[in-house]
Design a protein around this motif. Structure first.
Motif, mmCIF file in Angstrom:
data_model
loop_
_atom_site.group_PDB
_atom_site.id
_atom_site.type_symbol
_atom_site.label_atom_id
_atom_site.label_comp_id
_atom_site.label_asym_id
_atom_site.label_seq_id
_atom_site.Cartn_x
_atom_site.Cartn_y
_atom_site.Cartn_z
ATOM 1 N N THR A 49 0.650 -1.134 0.124
ATOM 2 C CA THR A 49 0.123 0.043 0.067
ATOM 3 C C THR A 49 0.906 1.275 -0.035
ATOM 4 O O THR A 49 0.629 2.395 -0.916
ATOM 5 N N ASP A 50 2.085 1.409 0.788
ATOM 6 C CA ASP A 50 2.864 2.434 0.839
ATOM 7 C C ASP A 50 3.466 2.667 -0.518
ATOM 8 O O ASP A 50 3.492 3.755 -1.046
ATOM 9 N N LEU A 51 3.869 1.610 -1.157
ATOM 10 C CA LEU A 51 4.282 1.949 -2.722
ATOM 11 C C LEU A 51 3.646 2.666 -3.498
ATOM 12 O O LEU A 51 3.978 3.139 -4.344
ATOM 13 N N LYS A 52 2.204 1.771 -3.574
ATOM 14 C CA LYS A 52 1.291 2.332 -4.388
ATOM 15 C C LYS A 52 1.083 3.835 -4.099
ATOM 16 O O LYS A 52 0.802 4.885 -5.184
ATOM 17 N N ARG A 87 1.929 7.507 -6.663
ATOM 18 C CA ARG A 87 0.690 8.534 -6.646
ATOM 19 C C ARG A 87 0.896 9.936 -6.492
ATOM 20 O O ARG A 87 0.496 10.926 -6.720
ATOM 21 N N ASN A 88 1.831 9.993 -5.413
ATOM 22 C CA ASN A 88 2.246 11.254 -4.901
ATOM 23 C C ASN A 88 3.533 11.774 -5.493
ATOM 24 O O ASN A 88 4.725 11.380 -5.296
ATOM 25 N N TYR A 89 3.327 12.564 -6.588
ATOM 26 C CA TYR A 89 4.774 13.018 -7.285
ATOM 27 C C TYR A 89 5.603 13.959 -6.294
ATOM 28 O O TYR A 89 6.656 13.822 -6.596
ATOM 29 N N VAL A 90 5.278 14.823 -5.457
ATOM 30 C CA VAL A 90 5.988 15.426 -4.875
ATOM 31 C C VAL A 90 6.802 14.492 -3.840
ATOM 32 O O VAL A 90 8.053 14.739 -3.751
ATOM 33 N N ASN A 109 10.876 13.865 -4.108
ATOM 34 C CA ASN A 109 11.847 14.008 -2.720
ATOM 35 C C ASN A 109 12.658 12.802 -2.347
ATOM 36 O O ASN A 109 13.865 12.936 -2.196
ATOM 37 N N VAL A 110 11.997 11.806 -2.760
ATOM 38 C CA VAL A 110 12.603 10.449 -2.568
ATOM 39 C C VAL A 110 13.546 10.026 -3.479
ATOM 40 O O VAL A 110 14.588 9.501 -3.243
ATOM 41 N N MET A 111 13.175 10.274 -4.928
ATOM 42 C CA MET A 111 13.813 9.829 -5.986
ATOM 43 C C MET A 111 14.908 10.755 -6.524
ATOM 44 O O MET A 111 16.229 10.095 -7.051
ATOM 45 N N VAL A 112 14.456 11.942 -6.606
ATOM 46 C CA VAL A 112 15.260 12.832 -7.593
ATOM 47 C C VAL A 112 16.323 13.936 -6.625
ATOM 48 O O VAL A 112 17.408 13.942 -6.721
ATOM 49 N N LEU A 113 15.446 14.301 -5.626
ATOM 50 C CA LEU A 113 16.220 15.263 -4.627
ATOM 51 C C LEU A 113 17.867 14.591 -4.273
ATOM 52 O O LEU A 113 18.616 15.550 -4.339
ATOM 53 N N PRO A 114 17.690 13.463 -3.462
ATOM 54 C CA PRO A 114 18.989 13.054 -3.092
ATOM 55 C C PRO A 114 20.172 12.958 -4.220
ATOM 56 O O PRO A 114 21.344 13.177 -4.214
#
Length: 243
Positions: free
Chosen positions: A14-17, A21-24, A28-33
């Protein structure tokens, strides 16, 4: 125990889904670091050193900042209370959050290994310390996120409450320079941070390390697991703060 594990897997899915869906949050998780990592790459002549330490930075965003927001929002929306009052135990709830963060982190590390090979021509030779560092690192930062959610008054404040920790971890971590090249005071601080042993165990997969050195890093992370679990017991809240 089996039921807790099944509930944890279900919650992780559920968390991964929801993350997808939450682009912000996804940014933050995938691009910012990775943007931070790119900046640090400009400061060194050894790209492998920076890239092999990047998993520590990824954990800060994936298993700490993201989960502070998740725990806080779910607490205020009564989701945690409903889960706790239903079939999900505390172990399943925390385990599901950690498992979801671990899945994202593994995906990121695989991409980072591919990037390190293409950019620096290096591949890890010993995955064992990397696996140990990743598992313990996720456990530490997921627990710290749960603890920090307890002192975060609302989902809107979840981006600000962990900011002092983020600043310390980002700028005191040995990402661009080895520990022994840091100023003495900063080196002392860096050695006790939870992000440092994760970085060093990840680098051990590339550069190698003695058993004694790896034992110190593992012991440091285990110590942080114990401290983080105590902080969760002291500060984590199941009920909304406005009640």
């Amino acid at each position: 125990m089996k039921t807790d594990a099944l509930h944890a897997v279900r919650l992780a899915r559920t968390d991964l889904k929801l993350l997808g869906r939450n682009y912000v949050a996804l940014f933050n998780v995938m691009v910012l670091p990775l943007l931070f990592g790119f900046l640090y790459l400009q400061m060194t002549e050894d790209p492998t050193f920076v890239l092999s330490g990047m998993p520590g930075i990824l954990l800060i965003f994936t298993a700490f900042l993201n989960l502070v927001n998740t725990f806080t929002a779910r607490r205020e929306e009564l989701v945690l209370k409903r889960l706790r009052g239903g079939q999900s135990s505390a172990a399943a709830i925390f385990g599901g959050a950690g498992l979801g963060a671990l899945a994202v982190f593994v995906f990121q590390v695989v991409l980072l290994i591919v990037l390190t090979n293409r950019y620096a021509g290096a591949l890890p030779t010993n995955p064992v310390p990397m696996i140990v560092g990743g598992l313990l690192g996720v456990a530490v930062f997921a627990l710290l996120a749960a603890a920090f959610s307890g002192i975060t008054p609302s989902a809107e404040m979840a981006q600000l409450t962990p900011m002092p920790v983020l600043i310390v971890l980002m700028f005191a971590a040995p990402l661009a320079w080895p520990l022994d090249q840091m100023p003495a005071a900063l080196e002392i601080v860096s050695r006790v941070l939870p992000v440092t042993p994760v970085m060093e165990l990840m680098r051990a997969g590339y550069y190698g390390a003695s058993l004694g050195e790896m034992s110190v890093y593992v012991a440091t992370l285990l110590g942080w697991v114990a401290v983080s679990a105590l902080l969760v017991k002291l500060f984590f809240r199941w009920d909304p703060r406005h009640n």
